[in-house]
Design an enzyme around this catalytic site. Structure first.
Site, PDB file in Angstrom:
ATOM      1  N   GLY A  18       0.827  -1.199   0.000  1.00  0.00           N
ATOM      2  CA  GLY A  18       0.000   0.000   0.000  1.00  0.00           C
ATOM      3  C   GLY A  18       0.859   1.245   0.000  1.00  0.00           C
ATOM      4  O   GLY A  18       2.074   1.189   0.189  1.00  0.00           O
ATOM      5  N   GLY A  54       0.642   5.741   0.836  1.00  0.00           N
ATOM      6  CA  GLY A  54      -0.128   6.846   1.390  1.00  0.00           C
ATOM      7  C   GLY A  54       0.633   8.138   1.251  1.00  0.00           C
ATOM      8  O   GLY A  54       1.662   8.216   0.573  1.00  0.00           O
ATOM      9  N   VAL A  79       4.293   1.160   1.931  1.00  0.00           N
ATOM     10  CA  VAL A  79       4.343   0.052   2.879  1.00  0.00           C
ATOM     11  C   VAL A  79       4.547  -1.247   2.102  1.00  0.00           C
ATOM     12  O   VAL A  79       3.847  -1.504   1.121  1.00  0.00           O
ATOM     13  CB  VAL A  79       3.051  -0.028   3.717  1.00  0.00           C
ATOM     14  CG1 VAL A  79       3.107  -1.206   4.677  1.00  0.00           C
ATOM     15  CG2 VAL A  79       2.844   1.263   4.486  1.00  0.00           C
ATOM     16  N   ASP A 112      -7.021  12.298  13.733  1.00  0.00           N
ATOM     17  CA  ASP A 112      -7.532  11.814  12.445  1.00  0.00           C
ATOM     18  C   ASP A 112      -8.313  10.515  12.634  1.00  0.00           C
ATOM     19  O   ASP A 112      -8.124   9.555  11.896  1.00  0.00           O
ATOM     20  CB  ASP A 112      -6.376  11.611  11.456  1.00  0.00           C
ATOM     21  CG  ASP A 112      -6.842  11.634   9.995  1.00  0.00           C
ATOM     22  OD1 ASP A 112      -7.933  12.197   9.736  1.00  0.00           O
ATOM     23  OD2 ASP A 112      -6.145  11.101   9.128  1.00  0.00           O
TER      24      ASP A 112
END
Length: 512
Positions: free
Chosen positions: A31, A33, A38, A157
């Site tokens: 993944g 971001g 990652v 968040d």
């Protein structure tokens, strides 16, 4: 962790097989971001135990971001020592190119954002999830000792995409709070900076003002998330998706009351609404206040279902051999000779030895396909009975960097093909998306995605398919398509607001 297992099929990653610190072998990109990438990796020192390695993005290689990245690793490491509801950090280092990374436990599970979209969370499961989130946040709010100073941690968040649900052999469904990347350490005797960071739909009024925050800001965000878990909707919807639109909504709009048909306990409704109070002093003051309501409710309803048994039938479990073979079959499919080589979308039933499966075929630019690998998949169906029974099948792929890619197509419910496809969509609760590249001479499928359908929509699809037999057809199918397209255009902004508010890219906060 929820990850897209097909991302390595389009292009190989030069980092695959790379070894860090003579210990961690990178296996595949899991993944990405805003702060980095990652990877799934193997810890060779511990007998190839699976771990996750997060790198700081190359574009953020400055001292400020290095310090923030190191702080994120430190926070998670210290918190995980105190709570099982925080992802565990095992190691920290800098590679040979000067890029910081840290090593975490590798978590396989379901992202709460995806669960909300595809499942109905019943009350016993909701209470279990909420209690565990409370315990994790209570640990953070009580604080850690950071650089020899007591420091309270405000997450800043809290939202569904930062909550991961994993199966534990002894505990059942275990909740992990992710992404302390923008967490704020409220350190003693330290001047605090005033800046806005967070996700607009879940931000407290004081967070949007850039004020100094305490744990009650997280409680507001938690209230937004609890409302969404119970209703599948947001308690506040702005007039537009701008900062100003959300600012006004959080400051001036009253939360939408809970639907009466949910039949929620009165004390639970009051709790959620109190979390959504505009002024911090009117909210629960800490997680203990919330737990005093949640824990008795959980005991009251615990015999009505176990959290570990609440996975919906259409949730994305580990792929079975049938699912894997279906994916391989999709990747072997050629572009139909009777379809033009241009950017179009159309439905197709795929017949296999295991049965017939609904699929959606699309041709895009190759780069567009690459850009869409890490996307939230959302679908919705619109149906019109007159002047001609017609279904609009809406699929959208969304990520923060590239925005939405709309993939709409029509199903004529007076045709056997339309009726069969609609029925199979309702029965299977999911479908495959096949992507072909306009500029690829091989004509072979380049990429496959799996998209699930909300159980309530599945029921409607079956109802529409069954009832279409008795409906009158007409020669005005074009008119029905036009009317559906108009409704679709009205719906687009609302879909975008939801996709952007529930965090954009569902892989963006994959591990942290």
């Amino acid at each position: 962790m929820t990850k897209d297992p097909k991302n390595a099929r389009i292009a190989s990653d030069p980092n695959e097989g790379r070894v860090l610190a003579n210990r961690y072998r990178l296996v595949e990109l899991a993944g990405k971001g805003a702060m980095g990438h990652v990877y799934r990796a193997e810890d060779m020192l511990l007998g190839n135990v699976t771990v996750a390695v997060k790198f700081l993005a190359q574009t953020l290689l400055n001292q400020k971001m290095r310090d923030r990245f190191e702080r994120e690793a430190t926070i998670c490491a210290l918190l995980a020592e105190k709570s099982i509801h925080i992802v565990r950090v095992r190691d920290y280092g800098v590679d040979e190119h000067g890029v910081p990374y840290y090593v975490m436990e590798f978590l396989e599970g379901d992202n709460l954002s995806d669960i909300i979209k595809t499942q109905t969370i019943n009350l016993p499961r909701f209470l279990s999830i909420v209690r565990q989130i409370c315990l994790g946040l209570d640990c953070a709010h009580k604080g850690i000792v950071f650089k020899k100073e007591p420091s309270q941690i405000i997450h800043r968040d809290i939202k569904p995409s930062n909550i991961l649900l994993v199966e534990d052999v002894t505990l059942g469904e275990l909740v992990k709070i992710l992404d302390f990347g923008i967490a704020k350490l409220v350190e003693a005797n330290r001047d605090q900076t005033h800046s806005f960071m967070g996700t607009l739909a879940y931000c407290s009024p004081e967070q949007m003002e850039g004020k100094e925050l305490d744990n009650r800001s997280d409680i507001y965000s938690f209230g937004v998330m609890m409302y969404e878990m119970l209703t599948k909707d947001m308690p506040l919807l702005p007039e537009n998706n701008s900062f100003g639109g959300w600012y006004r909504a959080h400051h001036e709009f009253s939360p939408v009351p809970f639907p009466h048909d949910l039949k929620l306990p009165v004390e639970l409704e009051k709790l959620v609404m109190s979390c959504l109070a505009k002024h911090p002093q009117e909210r629960p003051q800490n997680m203990a206040d919330i737990l005093r309501v949640i824990e008795p409710l959980e005991k009251r309803f615990e015999n009505r279902g176990s959290p570990s048994t609440h996975r919906a039938k259409n949730s994305e479990e580990k792929e079975s051999p049938t699912q894997s073979s279906l994916e391989d079959l999709c990747l072997q499919m050629p572009w139909p000779e009777n379809k033009p080589r241009q950017k179009i979308v159309f439905p197709r039933l795929l017949r296999t030895s295991q049965g017939v499966f609904p699929t959606l075929w699309s041709m895009l630019d190759r780069q567009d396909i690459l850009n869409r690998r890490f996307s939230t998949r959302y679908n919705q169906f619109l149906f019109l009975t007159a002047p001609h029974p017609m279904l609009l099948w809406i699929t959208v792929l969304y990520n923060r960097e590239f925005g939405p890619r709309w993939l709409p197509c029509y199903l004529d419910l007076k045709t056997p093909m339309g009726q069969r496809t609609t029925r199979l969509l309702g029965e299977s609760g999911s479908y495959r998306l096949l992507f072909f590249a306009v500029d690829d001479p091989s004509n072979k499928c380049q990429y496959v995605m799996h998209s699930t359908i909300d159980p309530d929509q599945c029921k409607r699809l079956l109802h529409w398919a069954n009832n279409s037999h008795g409906m009158r057809g007409s020669n005005q199918s074009t008119m029905s398509k036009t009317l559906l397209r108009q409704e679709f255009e009205k719906l687009k902004p609302k879909i975008l607001i939801k996709l952007e508010s529930v965090n954009t890219d569902h892989l963006d906060n994959l591990h942290l």
